[in-house]
Design a protein around this motif. Structure first.
Motif, mmCIF file in Angstrom:
data_model
loop_
_atom_site.group_PDB
_atom_site.id
_atom_site.type_symbol
_atom_site.label_atom_id
_atom_site.label_comp_id
_atom_site.label_asym_id
_atom_site.label_seq_id
_atom_site.Cartn_x
_atom_site.Cartn_y
_atom_site.Cartn_z
ATOM 1 N N ASP A 1 0.863 -1.177 0.000
ATOM 2 C CA ASP A 1 0.000 0.000 0.000
ATOM 3 C C ASP A 1 0.907 1.236 0.000
ATOM 4 O O ASP A 1 1.174 1.835 1.030
ATOM 5 N N VAL A 2 1.398 1.615 -1.182
ATOM 6 C CA VAL A 2 2.398 2.680 -1.276
ATOM 7 C C VAL A 2 1.871 4.028 -0.792
ATOM 8 O O VAL A 2 2.658 4.888 -0.403
ATOM 9 N N ALA A 3 0.552 4.214 -0.766
ATOM 10 C CA ALA A 3 -0.005 5.461 -0.249
ATOM 11 C C ALA A 3 0.334 5.634 1.233
ATOM 12 O O ALA A 3 0.329 6.753 1.743
ATOM 13 N N ARG A 4 0.686 4.550 1.920
ATOM 14 C CA ARG A 4 1.020 4.607 3.347
ATOM 15 C C ARG A 4 2.525 4.756 3.601
ATOM 16 O O ARG A 4 2.947 4.827 4.754
ATOM 17 N N TRP A 5 3.332 4.817 2.549
ATOM 18 C CA TRP A 5 4.779 4.908 2.743
ATOM 19 C C TRP A 5 5.189 6.157 3.527
ATOM 20 O O TRP A 5 6.185 6.139 4.233
ATOM 21 N N ALA A 6 4.411 7.218 3.438
ATOM 22 C CA ALA A 6 4.742 8.436 4.185
ATOM 23 C C ALA A 6 4.682 8.202 5.695
ATOM 24 O O ALA A 6 5.262 8.964 6.464
ATOM 25 N N GLU A 7 4.005 7.141 6.126
ATOM 26 C CA GLU A 7 3.931 6.818 7.555
ATOM 27 C C GLU A 7 5.273 6.352 8.115
ATOM 28 O O GLU A 7 5.528 6.508 9.300
ATOM 29 N N TRP A 8 6.100 5.747 7.277
ATOM 30 C CA TRP A 8 7.352 5.178 7.777
ATOM 31 C C TRP A 8 8.611 5.741 7.108
ATOM 32 O O TRP A 8 9.707 5.586 7.652
ATOM 33 N N ALA A 9 8.476 6.352 5.965
ATOM 34 C CA ALA A 9 9.640 6.890 5.244
ATOM 35 C C ALA A 9 9.724 8.389 5.499
ATOM 36 O O ALA A 9 8.874 9.148 5.026
ATOM 37 N N PRO A 10 10.723 8.853 6.251
ATOM 38 C CA PRO A 10 10.766 10.252 6.669
ATOM 39 C C PRO A 10 10.851 11.273 5.535
ATOM 40 O O PRO A 10 10.446 12.414 5.720
ATOM 41 N N THR A 11 11.333 10.883 4.359
ATOM 42 C CA THR A 11 11.431 11.855 3.267
ATOM 43 C C THR A 11 10.236 11.807 2.320
ATOM 44 O O THR A 11 10.119 12.647 1.444
ATOM 45 N N VAL A 12 9.357 10.837 2.474
ATOM 46 C CA VAL A 12 8.209 10.688 1.575
ATOM 47 C C VAL A 12 7.035 11.492 2.118
ATOM 48 O O VAL A 12 6.589 11.295 3.235
ATOM 49 N N VAL A 13 6.538 12.415 1.291
ATOM 50 C CA VAL A 13 5.365 13.210 1.642
ATOM 51 C C VAL A 13 4.109 12.558 1.076
ATOM 52 O O VAL A 13 3.069 12.504 1.709
ATOM 53 N N GLU A 14 4.238 12.029 -0.133
ATOM 54 C CA GLU A 14 3.107 11.421 -0.831
ATOM 55 C C GLU A 14 3.661 10.383 -1.795
ATOM 56 O O GLU A 14 4.737 10.574 -2.364
ATOM 57 N N CYS A 15 2.908 9.284 -1.983
ATOM 58 C CA CYS A 15 3.398 8.217 -2.854
ATOM 59 C C CYS A 15 2.212 7.534 -3.533
ATOM 60 O O CYS A 15 1.153 7.365 -2.925
ATOM 61 N N ARG A 16 2.419 7.153 -4.799
ATOM 62 C CA ARG A 16 1.363 6.459 -5.537
ATOM 63 C C ARG A 16 1.987 5.621 -6.645
ATOM 64 O O ARG A 16 3.129 5.856 -7.053
ATOM 65 N N ILE A 17 1.230 4.651 -7.114
ATOM 66 C CA ILE A 17 1.660 3.867 -8.270
ATOM 67 C C ILE A 17 1.124 4.571 -9.504
ATOM 68 O O ILE A 17 -0.082 4.830 -9.607
ATOM 69 N N ARG A 18 2.019 4.920 -10.411
ATOM 70 C CA ARG A 18 1.623 5.623 -11.639
ATOM 71 C C ARG A 18 0.593 4.795 -12.392
ATOM 72 O O ARG A 18 0.819 3.622 -12.672
#
Length: 171
Positions: free
Chosen positions: A40-57
């Motif tokens: 669930d890449v939309a949740r990567w911002a929960e654990w990755a300190p540099t990720v603000v937003e993430c999605r699968i193109r």
């Protein structure tokens, strides 16, 4: 007196220097739950300190050949980055390729069940130091990547275990 600087490089100077880190952690959740959370890449911002937003193109599931697009914040500024999904071996491994600064980078995760309700997770990162990044001391960069990876793994464990405790975790 004339000082001459040689611009000739030896083969050792021209070959890529690759640094690698590995971070390991045990998550108190089944492998399918850990897998579902990380897919669930939309949740990567929960654990990755540099990720603000993430999605699968283009949407859809995490799959080899897909692109993961991110809005990131690091080094004091916002920027966009994309990583190609290079491997998906459900529920055992996922890998990505992209860049870190001016260098080619690869990263991935591997998962192994531990007992009936645990998962050993390992995150690895490889960077082929190139261009201006070769100036940065490799050991210092490796230590920085290791610190961030360790933080990310701690964040993954906390998020997955919180979901399990709340009863919202997947299988």
């Amino acid at each position: 007196m004339t000082i001459r600087h040689s611009i000739n490089q030896t083969s050792a100077d021209t070959r890529a220097r690759t640094i690698r880190t590995e971070s390991r952690i045990i998550v108190a959740a089944g492998i399918d739950t850990v897998w579902a959370y990380l897919c669930d890449v939309a949740r990567w911002a929960e654990w990755a300190p540099t990720v603000v937003e993430c999605r699968i193109r283009g949407g859809g599931p995490l799959r080899a050949g897909a692109w993961v697009d991110q809005r990131a914040h690091d080094l004091g500024f916002d920027h966009r980055r994309s990583e190609r999904v290079t491997a998906v071996d459900e529920p055992h491994a996922m890998a990505f390729a992209g860049t870190m600064g001016t260098s080619v980078a690869r990263w991935g995760m591997e998962f192994v069940p531990v007992g009936e309700s645990g998962t050993a997770a390992m995150m690895w990162v490889e960077v082929d130091l190139a261009n201006v990044m070769r100036i940065y001391p490799a050991r210092a960069l490796q230590a920085q990547i290791q610190r961030v990876s360790d933080l990310e793994m701690t964040g993954i464990r906390a998020a997955v275990e919180a979901d399990v405790q709340a009863g919202t975790g997947s299988p």
